[in-house]
Design a protein around this motif. Structure first.
Motif, PDB file in Angstrom:
ATOM      1  N   ARG A 195      49.832  41.826  29.196  1.00 10.51           N
ATOM      2  CA  ARG A 195      49.109  42.466  30.303  1.00 10.51           C
ATOM      3  C   ARG A 195      48.604  43.857  29.918  1.00 10.51           C
ATOM      4  O   ARG A 195      47.624  44.327  30.440  1.00 10.51           O
ATOM      5  CB  ARG A 195      50.010  42.565  31.534  1.00 10.51           C
ATOM      6  CG  ARG A 195      50.031  41.262  32.316  1.00 10.51           C
ATOM      7  CD  ARG A 195      50.662  41.471  33.637  1.00 10.51           C
ATOM      8  NE  ARG A 195      51.942  42.125  33.434  1.00 10.51           N
ATOM      9  CZ  ARG A 195      52.787  42.425  34.399  1.00 10.51           C
ATOM     10  NH1 ARG A 195      52.486  42.151  35.634  1.00 10.51           N
ATOM     11  NH2 ARG A 195      53.941  42.995  34.142  1.00 10.51           N
ATOM     12  N   ARG A 196      49.342  44.532  29.032  1.00  7.73           N
ATOM     13  CA  ARG A 196      48.849  45.815  28.520  1.00  7.73           C
ATOM     14  C   ARG A 196      49.171  45.839  27.028  1.00  7.73           C
ATOM     15  O   ARG A 196      50.046  45.086  26.569  1.00  7.73           O
ATOM     16  CB  ARG A 196      49.499  46.986  29.250  1.00  7.73           C
ATOM     17  CG  ARG A 196      50.982  46.988  29.153  1.00  7.73           C
ATOM     18  CD  ARG A 196      51.597  48.204  29.793  1.00  7.73           C
ATOM     19  NE  ARG A 196      52.978  48.298  29.365  1.00  7.73           N
ATOM     20  CZ  ARG A 196      53.835  49.177  29.811  1.00  7.73           C
ATOM     21  NH1 ARG A 196      53.462  50.048  30.711  1.00  7.73           N
ATOM     22  NH2 ARG A 196      55.068  49.206  29.380  1.00  7.73           N
ATOM     23  N   PRO A 255      44.221  40.620  25.533  1.00  8.52           N
ATOM     24  CA  PRO A 255      44.554  40.825  26.949  1.00  8.52           C
ATOM     25  C   PRO A 255      44.963  39.513  27.606  1.00  8.52           C
ATOM     26  O   PRO A 255      44.733  38.431  27.052  1.00  8.52           O
ATOM     27  CB  PRO A 255      43.245  41.341  27.564  1.00  8.52           C
ATOM     28  CG  PRO A 255      42.246  41.378  26.478  1.00  8.52           C
ATOM     29  CD  PRO A 255      42.835  40.863  25.214  1.00  8.52           C
ATOM     30  N   TRP A 267      39.592  33.368  29.508  1.00  2.00           N
ATOM     31  CA  TRP A 267      39.576  34.770  29.953  1.00  2.00           C
ATOM     32  C   TRP A 267      38.444  34.946  30.961  1.00  2.00           C
ATOM     33  O   TRP A 267      37.537  34.092  31.065  1.00  2.00           O
ATOM     34  CB  TRP A 267      39.373  35.691  28.749  1.00  2.00           C
ATOM     35  CG  TRP A 267      40.632  35.902  27.974  1.00  2.00           C
ATOM     36  CD1 TRP A 267      41.471  36.956  28.074  1.00  2.00           C
ATOM     37  CD2 TRP A 267      41.211  35.036  26.978  1.00  2.00           C
ATOM     38  NE1 TRP A 267      42.545  36.809  27.208  1.00  2.00           N
ATOM     39  CE2 TRP A 267      42.410  35.646  26.521  1.00  2.00           C
ATOM     40  CE3 TRP A 267      40.853  33.788  26.418  1.00  2.00           C
ATOM     41  CZ2 TRP A 267      43.230  35.078  25.548  1.00  2.00           C
ATOM     42  CZ3 TRP A 267      41.668  33.230  25.456  1.00  2.00           C
ATOM     43  CH2 TRP A 267      42.845  33.863  25.045  1.00  2.00           C
TER      44      TRP A 267
END
Ligand code: FAD
Length: 359
Positions: A195-196, A255, A267
């Motif tokens: 997520r990060r 990501p 994505w």
């Protein structure tokens, strides 16, 4: 059946429950420990074979007895930890009853009533130390139920054998994800999604440094001062396997995807990736189902505590689980201090109870 008596009933004989047992034994308390599994070792018994602790043995020890250094050197494995916990319970003759699952803890007059596979107990105080391994968490993503490949959680990972030559997506930015990815990337085509951006700790920072930081943080919170963030340092301990993967460039993260399709993941910009397996290294939640009849859980899913004691039920203490029950209390090194504080409070509580019941 006549209820069974003990002043203190500890639920769970993992590291947190055993640390509590050590201090209860030292305080000469009347206590018993119930554990659902038929063999010792807590969650460590179920971890994947290559898992390495993120601290050396001397910083992964319970009170009273150092964890021995692993025979071949390096960081202890899950099997080393099972061996250590097994020996620990025997050395201190801790009264563990197993297999004895606790189904429910209820209020019943002056005592709590604990319904278990080993009968009904009526202790004065309950210490719940049931861990998190038993409640794996997988976040929801659209399409998750329609993926044609295999999905598994960290809790179901048992080594790279069945992944050879497969296309694998590993989800999560923590230590489990990094260690599993490091291993899978040697046999499979891996993609890491987080997520990060994942942050590796400097090579010299291990669990000991994290524990010190968690302690400083806890003290600052208690004193109402600005707390140093644990995340400020990083998330992932660079154990040797992770360093090796980093050095061969296998730890590059993408990501988070936005959707799962029958063939893979996509994505939000439309990029698609076909894959055979998704490994969810997305953490665990506290295993608190047995405490449901007490109705103590807040909206965040945890039970509000002051120290280890449940704010709304003074006869209940919680050990392990996460920092909300004490600094780093869900780690081996942190379990000791939290258990010591909990038992000090429990013994004072029992003493006061007795004083009040003396005519
Ligand atoms: P557990 O080990 O889960 O023990 C709980 C016990 O309670 C179990 O034996 C279970 O059978 C029993 N139980 C559960 N429910 C019931 C019930 N209803 N009735 C009766 N018994 C019940 N920590 C470190 O210090 N160093 C590390 O390097 C490290 N690495 C980790 C890596 C991973 C992948 C994970 C998931 C955790 C790691 N941890 C590490 C964190 C931590 O040490 C473990 O999560 C640890 O197992 C927690 O111990 P515990 O005693 O709280 O819970």
């Amino acid at each position: 059946m006549t209820p069974r008596q003990a002043d203190v009933l500890v639920i769970g004989a993992g590291q947190a429950g055993l640390a509590a047992g050590y201090y209860l034994r030292r305080a000469k308390a009347d206590f018993v420990i119930l554990d659902a599994q038929d063999r010792p070792g807590g969650a460590w018994r179920h971890a994947w074979p290559s898992l390495r602790l993120f601290s050396p043995a001397q910083y992964s020890s319970l009170p009273g007895r150092m964890m021995p250094r692993p025979a071949g050197g390096g960081y202890p494995s899950a099997a080393d930890t099972v061996g250590y916990l097994t020996d620990y319970a025997q050395r201190y003759a801790l009264p563990v009853i197993r297999p004895a699952k606790v189904h429910a803890v209820r209020r019943s007059g002056a005592r709590l009533q604990v319904e278990t596979d080993a009968g009904v107990w009526r202790p004065r105080v309950v210490i719940s130390a049931t861990g998190t391994w038993w409640r794996p968490y997988v976040p929801y993503y659209p399409g998750i139920g329609h993926f044609n490949g295999r999905q598994l959680h960290t809790a179901g990972y048992d080594g790279p054998g069945s992944f050879r030559g497969r296309k694998v997506v590993v989800v999560g930015g923590g230590n489990s994800a990094a260690q599993i990815l490091a291993e899978l990337s040697t046999v499979a085509e891996t993609t890491w999604v987080t997520r990060r951006p994942p942050r590796l700790l400097p090579d010299e920072v291990d669990g000991k440094a994290l524990f010190d930081l968690a302690t400083r943080r806890h003290r600052a919170v208690l004193a109402g001062e600005p707390a140093p963030g644990i995340g400020d340092l990083g998330d992932i301990v660079a154990v040797p396997a992770v360093r090796e993967a980093r050095d061969r460039d296998a730890l590059k993260a993408e990501p988070m995807f936005s959707r799962i399709t029958p063939e893979g993941v996509t994505w939000s910009d439309g990029t698609a990736l076909r894959c055979d397996v998704i490994v969810w290294c997305t953490g665990f939640r506290p295993a608190l189902g047995h405490l449901a009849p007490l109705r103590l859980r807040g909206t965040d899913g945890i039970i509000p505590t002051r120290g280890t004691r449940a704010t709304a039920e003074p006869r209940l203490h919680l050990l392990g689980y996460g920092d909300w029950t004490g600094p780093a209390s869900a780690t081996l090194i942190g379990a000791a201090r939290t258990a010591r504080d909990a038992v000090t409070e429990v013994m004072a509580q029992l003493y006061t109870d007795r004083a009040q019941t003396v005519p």
